[in-house]
Design an enzyme around this catalytic site. Sequence first.
Site, PDB file in Angstrom:
ATOM      1  N   PHE A 156     -38.975  78.757   4.197  1.00 49.79           N
ATOM      2  CA  PHE A 156     -38.464  79.182   5.514  1.00 49.79           C
ATOM      3  C   PHE A 156     -38.544  78.019   6.475  1.00 49.79           C
ATOM      4  O   PHE A 156     -38.786  78.184   7.659  1.00 49.79           O
ATOM      5  CB  PHE A 156     -39.300  80.374   6.028  1.00 49.79           C
ATOM      6  CG  PHE A 156     -39.305  81.544   5.090  1.00 49.79           C
ATOM      7  CD1 PHE A 156     -40.419  81.844   4.322  1.00 49.79           C
ATOM      8  CD2 PHE A 156     -38.158  82.319   4.929  1.00 49.79           C
ATOM      9  CE1 PHE A 156     -40.415  82.916   3.429  1.00 49.79           C
ATOM     10  CE2 PHE A 156     -38.144  83.386   4.035  1.00 49.79           C
ATOM     11  CZ  PHE A 156     -39.279  83.690   3.288  1.00 49.79           C
ATOM     12  N   LEU A 272     -31.154  82.955  20.341  1.00 53.05           N
ATOM     13  CA  LEU A 272     -30.165  83.534  21.262  1.00 53.05           C
ATOM     14  C   LEU A 272     -29.552  82.442  22.127  1.00 53.05           C
ATOM     15  O   LEU A 272     -29.072  82.688  23.215  1.00 53.05           O
ATOM     16  CB  LEU A 272     -30.830  84.602  22.155  1.00 53.05           C
ATOM     17  CG  LEU A 272     -31.179  85.928  21.465  1.00 53.05           C
ATOM     18  CD1 LEU A 272     -31.922  86.847  22.430  1.00 53.05           C
ATOM     19  CD2 LEU A 272     -29.933  86.622  20.914  1.00 53.05           C
ATOM     20  N   GLY A 279     -24.850  75.300  12.041  1.00 49.02           N
ATOM     21  CA  GLY A 279     -24.414  74.368  11.000  1.00 49.02           C
ATOM     22  C   GLY A 279     -25.566  74.256  10.023  1.00 49.02           C
ATOM     23  O   GLY A 279     -26.390  75.169   9.929  1.00 49.02           O
ATOM     24  N   CYS A 282     -28.225  75.604   5.083  1.00 48.23           N
ATOM     25  CA  CYS A 282     -28.779  76.906   4.679  1.00 48.23           C
ATOM     26  C   CYS A 282     -27.964  78.102   5.119  1.00 48.23           C
ATOM     27  O   CYS A 282     -27.626  78.955   4.316  1.00 48.23           O
ATOM     28  CB  CYS A 282     -30.205  77.027   5.201  1.00 48.23           C
ATOM     29  SG  CYS A 282     -31.262  75.858   4.399  1.00 48.23           S
ATOM     30  N   LYS A 342     -28.095  69.691  14.155  1.00 55.91           N
ATOM     31  CA  LYS A 342     -28.989  70.154  15.225  1.00 55.91           C
ATOM     32  C   LYS A 342     -29.898  68.994  15.572  1.00 55.91           C
ATOM     33  O   LYS A 342     -29.961  67.996  14.840  1.00 55.91           O
ATOM     34  CB  LYS A 342     -29.786  71.378  14.780  1.00 55.91           C
ATOM     35  CG  LYS A 342     -30.766  71.095  13.660  1.00 55.91           C
ATOM     36  CD  LYS A 342     -31.529  72.337  13.287  1.00 55.91           C
ATOM     37  CE  LYS A 342     -32.997  72.080  13.265  1.00 55.91           C
ATOM     38  NZ  LYS A 342     -33.814  73.173  12.817  1.00 55.91           N
TER      39      LYS A 342
HETATM   40  C1  UDX Z   1     -32.746  77.637   8.779  1.00 52.90           C
HETATM   41  C2  UDX Z   1     -33.807  78.718   8.865  1.00 52.90           C
HETATM   42  O1  UDX Z   1     -34.266  78.792  10.221  1.00 52.90           O
HETATM   43  C3  UDX Z   1     -34.968  78.372   7.972  1.00 52.90           C
HETATM   44  O2  UDX Z   1     -35.936  79.409   8.003  1.00 52.90           O
HETATM   45  C4  UDX Z   1     -34.447  78.210   6.551  1.00 52.90           C
HETATM   46  O3  UDX Z   1     -35.497  77.850   5.693  1.00 52.90           O
HETATM   47  C5  UDX Z   1     -33.377  77.123   6.513  1.00 52.90           C
HETATM   48  O4  UDX Z   1     -32.320  77.442   7.418  1.00 52.90           O
HETATM   49  P1  UDX Z   1     -32.286  75.237   9.694  1.00 52.90           P
HETATM   50  O5  UDX Z   1     -30.942  75.479   9.117  1.00 52.90           O
HETATM   51  O6  UDX Z   1     -33.005  73.968   9.397  1.00 52.90           O
HETATM   52  O7  UDX Z   1     -33.282  76.442   9.257  1.00 52.90           O
HETATM   53  O8  UDX Z   1     -32.125  75.278  11.285  1.00 52.90           O
HETATM   54  P2  UDX Z   1     -32.326  76.385  12.389  1.00 52.90           P
HETATM   55  O9  UDX Z   1     -33.258  75.857  13.377  1.00 52.90           O
HETATM   56  O10 UDX Z   1     -32.590  77.701  11.791  1.00 52.90           O
HETATM   57  O11 UDX Z   1     -30.869  76.431  13.077  1.00 52.90           O
HETATM   58  C6  UDX Z   1     -29.787  76.810  12.274  1.00 52.90           C
HETATM   59  C7  UDX Z   1     -28.536  76.568  13.081  1.00 52.90           C
HETATM   60  O12 UDX Z   1     -28.447  77.537  14.129  1.00 52.90           O
HETATM   61  C8  UDX Z   1     -28.464  75.190  13.750  1.00 52.90           C
HETATM   62  O13 UDX Z   1     -27.162  74.663  13.610  1.00 52.90           O
HETATM   63  C9  UDX Z   1     -28.737  75.487  15.212  1.00 52.90           C
HETATM   64  O14 UDX Z   1     -28.050  74.581  16.053  1.00 52.90           O
HETATM   65  C10 UDX Z   1     -28.166  76.888  15.366  1.00 52.90           C
HETATM   66  N1  UDX Z   1     -28.813  77.679  16.403  1.00 52.90           N
HETATM   67  C11 UDX Z   1     -30.122  77.994  16.283  1.00 52.90           C
HETATM   68  C12 UDX Z   1     -28.046  78.109  17.478  1.00 52.90           C
HETATM   69  O15 UDX Z   1     -26.858  77.814  17.580  1.00 52.90           O
HETATM   70  N2  UDX Z   1     -28.641  78.881  18.429  1.00 52.90           N
HETATM   71  C13 UDX Z   1     -29.962  79.219  18.348  1.00 52.90           C
HETATM   72  O16 UDX Z   1     -30.444  79.906  19.235  1.00 52.90           O
HETATM   73  C14 UDX Z   1     -30.730  78.756  17.245  1.00 52.90           C
END
Ligand code: UDX
Length: 455
Positions: A156, A272, A279, A282, A342
């Site tokens: 996770f 949120l 992106g 995962c 990100k």
């Molecule tokens: C995710 C899961 O959180 C993690 O538990 C799993 O193991 C792998 O995938 P990750 O993809 O590294 O982790 O990034 P995360 O921080 O979850 O953000 C995912 C995407 O959502 C990013 O592109 C981020 O920019 C976007 N995001 C996140 C939003 O657009 N808004 C938000 O409020 C949070």
Amino acid sequence: MKVAIIGTGYVGLTTGVTLAFLGHEVTCLDVDAAKIAQLNQGISPIYEPHLDELMKAARSRLKFSTSASDALSQAEVIFIAVGTPSLADGNPNLTYLKSAAEAVGEHIQNPYVVIVNKSTVPIGSGNWVESLVRDAFRSKNSGSKSQFVVASNPEFLREGSALQDMLYADRVVVGSDDEKAISTMRKLYQPLIEQTFTPPSFLPRPENFKMVNFLSSDLQSAELIKYAANAFLALKVSFINEISELSEKVGADISHVAKGIGLDTRIGNKFLQAGLGWGGSCFAKDTAALISTGKEYGLPMVITQAAKDVNTRQRIRMVEILANELKILKGRKIGILGLAFKPFTDDLRDAPAFDVAQKLIDRGAKVIGFDPIAMNRAKKEWAQSEIQFAETAEAVFEEADAVLLITEWPEFLDINFSKSKEKMKNPLILDGRNHLDPVAIKKAGLKMITLGRSS
Ligand code: UDX
């Protein structure tokens, strides 16, 4: 315990280094000799905050090798953490997983080995991995007594905070139908579960952080927990983005709406943040795998599909908003702040920046991008595209008809916008992450449009 990790990518390397830090003897195996050579010099091939420092702290218990027999023959627990990139039809490419499973079958020698599948796989393929290992094992070891069991231990970890997420996890999930595998994994994670390890100075234990929940279940449930968690997080982001489009129309401010619903403890204020959406490898992969698994059983998985559709639309919306502002995109020069999917990572997988840049280039615009960390990777991985690269954040403003903020790196808040505005052909900035301060940008003489606020 003796641990082997197959695959030294974002998941494998983080897992291996952390387990070595916790006191285990870890050998990380990869077919990429250049990567292994780098790692043996203490250089990490990926950017993950504090990974280099933790590698140094755990160095005496960490080995990096390209030899499967070195890595696997003495291992008591073997993690398979190889890539399973999505194929065009959304299904994962399992060739790397297949060769890893076969290598395990050929080289294990311990009387009892737990094989942990960390790679994202279609639900229920734990049994498939077991059959691959068994076939390879049988072809190599006629008399040997090794017994092995496949377990699921979903990760996770969020990129950019992976070490923090592992050392101070919300939960450790282990799925297996074999009690001994569960107890072996509990023993492996003991220092983490009970938080008995001395925290690294650069990753202190959060206040009042006591124990980590250890959840054991059958194999399928553990695999489904991983997909369901990621699909729900993706859904939450897409939900706020669907509301953000409506809030633009009705003149609401999505950051207030998100705060207002997030204060409900049943909703929670995380994930949120409205903007360009998600992106990374995962969310796209896990939602696609969940949908394709659903399809196998005739289930349309409409909510997960809707989360993907809204997410895809966000990138199109950004280009539409820009086209609406500039009328003509052909020949325009567009600056992009942020390339990584990100902040705090150099990972470009499914990066919105690439998608948006490509759409603009297809419509005849010139695109020049900057990223504080992911530049070198982008210059390599995006060499075939027409995307140009600037050496500083300020340089993307030169002669620009518009600048798009795509990744919310903190350093972009320090840009001198009034000075940068002077270099622009047209003082327009699109904030794709609700990252910038509208008052400061207005004061600097720029027009700012954000996703989720009416301009
Ligand atoms: C995710 C899961 O959180 C993690 O538990 C799993 O193991 C792998 O995938 P990750 O993809 O590294 O982790 O990034 P995360 O921080 O979850 O953000 C995912 C995407 O959502 C990013 O592109 C981020 O920019 C976007 N995001 C996140 C939003 O657009 N808004 C938000 O409020 C949070």
